[in-house]
Design an enzyme around this catalytic site. Structure first.
Site, PDB file in Angstrom:
ATOM      1  CG  HIS A 140      -2.128   0.672   1.108  1.00 41.05           C
ATOM      2  ND1 HIS A 140      -2.164   2.310   0.928  1.00 41.05           N
ATOM      3  CD2 HIS A 140      -3.364   0.223   1.304  1.00 41.05           C
ATOM      4  CE1 HIS A 140      -3.358   2.659   0.999  1.00 41.05           C
ATOM      5  NE2 HIS A 140      -4.109   1.608   1.147  1.00 41.05           N
TER       6      HIS A 140
ATOM      7  N   GLY B  37       0.138  -4.987   1.798  1.00 40.74           N
ATOM      8  CA  GLY B  37      -1.132  -5.051   0.849  1.00 40.74           C
ATOM      9  C   GLY B  37      -0.679  -5.810  -0.450  1.00 40.74           C
TER      10      GLY B  37
ATOM     11  CE1 TYR C 242      -3.292  -5.770   5.467  1.00 41.30           C
ATOM     12  CE2 TYR C 242      -4.688  -7.497   5.353  1.00 41.30           C
ATOM     13  CZ  TYR C 242      -3.984  -6.769   4.777  1.00 41.30           C
ATOM     14  OH  TYR C 242      -3.771  -6.713   3.268  1.00 41.30           O
TER      15      TYR C 242
HETATM   16  O1  YXS Z   1      12.510   8.818   0.137  1.00 37.84           O
HETATM   17  P1  YXS Z   1      11.867   8.740  -1.079  1.00 37.84           P
HETATM   18  O2  YXS Z   1      10.726   9.950  -1.243  1.00 37.84           O
HETATM   19  O3  YXS Z   1      12.496   8.440  -2.597  1.00 37.84           O
HETATM   20  O4  YXS Z   1      10.794   7.658  -0.920  1.00 37.84           O
HETATM   21  C1  YXS Z   1      11.416   6.168  -0.794  1.00 37.84           C
HETATM   22  C2  YXS Z   1      10.254   5.503   0.026  1.00 37.84           C
HETATM   23  O5  YXS Z   1       9.778   5.980   0.731  1.00 37.84           O
HETATM   24  C3  YXS Z   1       9.124   4.965  -1.116  1.00 37.84           C
HETATM   25  N1  YXS Z   1       8.508   3.914  -0.635  1.00 37.84           N
HETATM   26  C4  YXS Z   1       7.182   3.656  -0.376  1.00 37.84           C
HETATM   27  N2  YXS Z   1       6.359   5.028  -0.496  1.00 37.84           N
HETATM   28  C5  YXS Z   1       5.068   4.782  -0.274  1.00 37.84           C
HETATM   29  N3  YXS Z   1       4.603   3.556   0.049  1.00 37.84           N
HETATM   30  C6  YXS Z   1       5.519   2.301   0.258  1.00 37.84           C
HETATM   31  N4  YXS Z   1       5.024   1.134   0.571  1.00 37.84           N
HETATM   32  C7  YXS Z   1       6.871   2.513   0.006  1.00 37.84           C
HETATM   33  N5  YXS Z   1       8.068   1.867   0.047  1.00 37.84           N
HETATM   34  C8  YXS Z   1       8.987   2.565  -0.292  1.00 37.84           C
HETATM   35  O6  YXS Z   1      10.122   4.663  -2.081  1.00 37.84           O
HETATM   36  C9  YXS Z   1      11.528   5.373  -2.039  1.00 37.84           C
HETATM   37  C10 YXS Z   1      12.671   4.494  -2.148  1.00 37.84           C
HETATM   38  O7  YXS Z   1      12.551   3.441  -1.024  1.00 37.84           O
HETATM   39  P2  YXS Z   1      13.690   3.066  -0.114  1.00 37.84           P
HETATM   40  O8  YXS Z   1      14.639   4.166  -0.244  1.00 37.84           O
HETATM   41  O9  YXS Z   1      13.339   2.725   1.031  1.00 37.84           O
HETATM   42  O10 YXS Z   1      14.401   1.757  -1.255  1.00 37.84           O
HETATM   43  P3  YXS Z   1      15.026   0.819  -0.881  1.00 37.84           P
HETATM   44  O11 YXS Z   1      15.549   0.074  -2.032  1.00 37.84           O
HETATM   45  O12 YXS Z   1      16.241   1.089   0.192  1.00 37.84           O
HETATM   46  O13 YXS Z   1      14.141  -0.053   0.161  1.00 37.84           O
HETATM   47  C11 YXS Z   1      12.938  -0.851  -0.623  1.00 37.84           C
HETATM   48  C12 YXS Z   1      12.152  -1.558   0.389  1.00 37.84           C
HETATM   49  C13 YXS Z   1      10.892  -1.836  -0.449  1.00 37.84           C
HETATM   50  C14 YXS Z   1      12.810  -2.795   1.095  1.00 37.84           C
HETATM   51  C15 YXS Z   1      11.928  -0.278   1.330  1.00 37.84           C
HETATM   52  O14 YXS Z   1      11.145   0.915   0.666  1.00 37.84           O
HETATM   53  C16 YXS Z   1      10.799  -0.601   2.251  1.00 37.84           C
HETATM   54  O15 YXS Z   1      10.768  -1.298   3.232  1.00 37.84           O
HETATM   55  N6  YXS Z   1       9.476  -0.243   1.728  1.00 37.84           N
HETATM   56  C17 YXS Z   1       8.114  -0.418   2.885  1.00 37.84           C
HETATM   57  C18 YXS Z   1       7.693  -1.840   2.615  1.00 37.84           C
HETATM   58  C19 YXS Z   1       6.305  -1.748   3.376  1.00 37.84           C
HETATM   59  O16 YXS Z   1       6.434  -2.085   4.588  1.00 37.84           O
HETATM   60  N7  YXS Z   1       5.195  -1.886   2.719  1.00 37.84           N
HETATM   61  C20 YXS Z   1       3.894  -2.186   3.442  1.00 37.84           C
HETATM   62  C21 YXS Z   1       3.198  -0.751   3.207  1.00 37.84           C
HETATM   63  S1  YXS Z   1       1.725  -0.513   4.248  1.00 37.84           S
HETATM   64  C22 YXS Z   1       0.684  -1.829   3.571  1.00 37.84           C
HETATM   65  O17 YXS Z   1       1.250  -2.547   2.469  1.00 37.84           O
HETATM   66  C23 YXS Z   1      -0.658  -2.271   4.465  1.00 37.84           C
HETATM   67  C24 YXS Z   1      -1.311  -1.171   4.820  1.00 37.84           C
HETATM   68  S2  YXS Z   1      -0.248  -3.321   5.774  1.00 37.84           S
HETATM   69  O18 YXS Z   1       1.023  -2.779   6.332  1.00 37.84           O
HETATM   70  O19 YXS Z   1      -1.126  -3.066   6.665  1.00 37.84           O
HETATM   71  O20 YXS Z   1       0.025  -4.620   5.172  1.00 37.84           O
END
Ligand code: YXS
Length: 259
Positions: free
Chosen positions: A64, A108, A138
């Protein structure tokens, strides 16, 4: 400009999530584009869909779009939230939707692949279910997607640890149907879809709908529903939920207080 690429190969519709600079985070815009692609394929009577990310993607989808989650006092996963609309569109598509996974899948997006009818992955695939990291309560339909596919102890481990499950273990526990070599991922997926395409799509459509109806055939009393909703509200109204979103945006670990 659409955030997805669409193509037709041998009567199969291929939807490529193509917002890689945003790590294919499931923003409302990306979700709208996926749903539009599904609607167009349905109009063209394309029965089999493959959902994928571009070749070589390190991240299939970051889940998400956190920047679109409400900061507090609103259910982050209400019935009409874009993620929920997408999950229902996949479940209700009148034919198999196959997730083809190279790269990591979060939150998500993990629910999305668990909602697809099958998952084919290569060894780079990893799956994390992250609400406990984001302070998100969730929702029951999402939890049911995992309960219908995984032993409940495995599903709980995914939700409680929010850790990435690597491909080999994902195969062993049932997150994915097949684990194939990277260079064979597309051909294997297309071959599987081609086999399905030789069968009766009328039969498959009604069988898929029966799986959907039966997998949701749980009764829950009004008081149980209201109790769960009340508990969920305590979470999305909490300091922890607000802290988790803020911490994510500030790129620091969240400091949960349990309130
Ligand atoms: O700093 P900028 O502005 O370039 O942005 C960064 C991150 O903030 C952005 N970004 C996201 N923006 C919005 N939503 C996201 N889910 C998201 N994930 C990342 O992308 C830019 C690059 O991210 P960065 O610097 O962390 O890249 P990386 O290569 O070091 O790491 C990649 C990841 C995917 C390992 C890391 O970005 C990460 O852990 N992202 C979050 C993954 C996550 O926890 N997703 C769950 C979202 S919440 C959801 O899905 C549900 C509501 S729930 O949680 O209930 O299941």
């Amino acid at each position: 400009m659409s955030l997805v690429k669409v193509e037709v190969s041998e009567k199969m519709g291929i939807i490529t999530l193509n917002n890689t600079q945003k790590l294919n985070a499931l923003s409302a815009q990306l979700v709208d584009d996926i749903i539009e692609a599904l609607d167009n394929f349905q109009k063209q009577k394309i029965h089999i869909i493959i959902l994928r990310a571009p070749d070589g993607s390190k991240v299939w989808s970051a889940g998400h779009d956190v920047k679109e989650l409400p900061t507090k006092m609103r259910d982050p996963l209400s019935y009409y939230d874009s993620l929920e609309v997408l999950l229902r569109a996949v479940e209700e598509y009148p034919g198999p939707v196959i997730a083809m996974v190279h790269g990591s899948v979060y939150g998500g997006a993990c629910d999305l692949i668990m909602t697809c009818d099958m998952v084919i992955a290569d060894k780079t695939a990893k799956f994390a279910m992250t609400p406990a990291k984001l302070g998100v309560p969730y929702n029951s339909t999402g939890i049911l997607h995992f309960m219908n596919r995984l032993p409940i102890n495995i599903a709980k481990e995914m939700f409680f640890t929010a850790e990435l499950v690597p491909a080999e273990r994902a195969l062993n526990v049932g997150i994915i149907n097949h684990l194939v070599a990277e260079e064979e991922l597309l051909s294997f997926t297309l071959n599987l879809a081609a086999t399905i395409s030789t069968r009766s799509m009328l039969s498959i459509e009604v069988i898929k709908e029966q799986f959907r109806v039966l997998s949701k055939a749980y009764s829950i009393t009004p008081s149980a529903f209201e109790r769960v909703q009340g508990m969920r509200r305590k979470v999305y109204d909490s300091h922890d939920y607000e802290e988790a979103i803020t911490a994510f945006l500030e790129k620091r670990p969240a400091n949960f207080k349990g309130e």
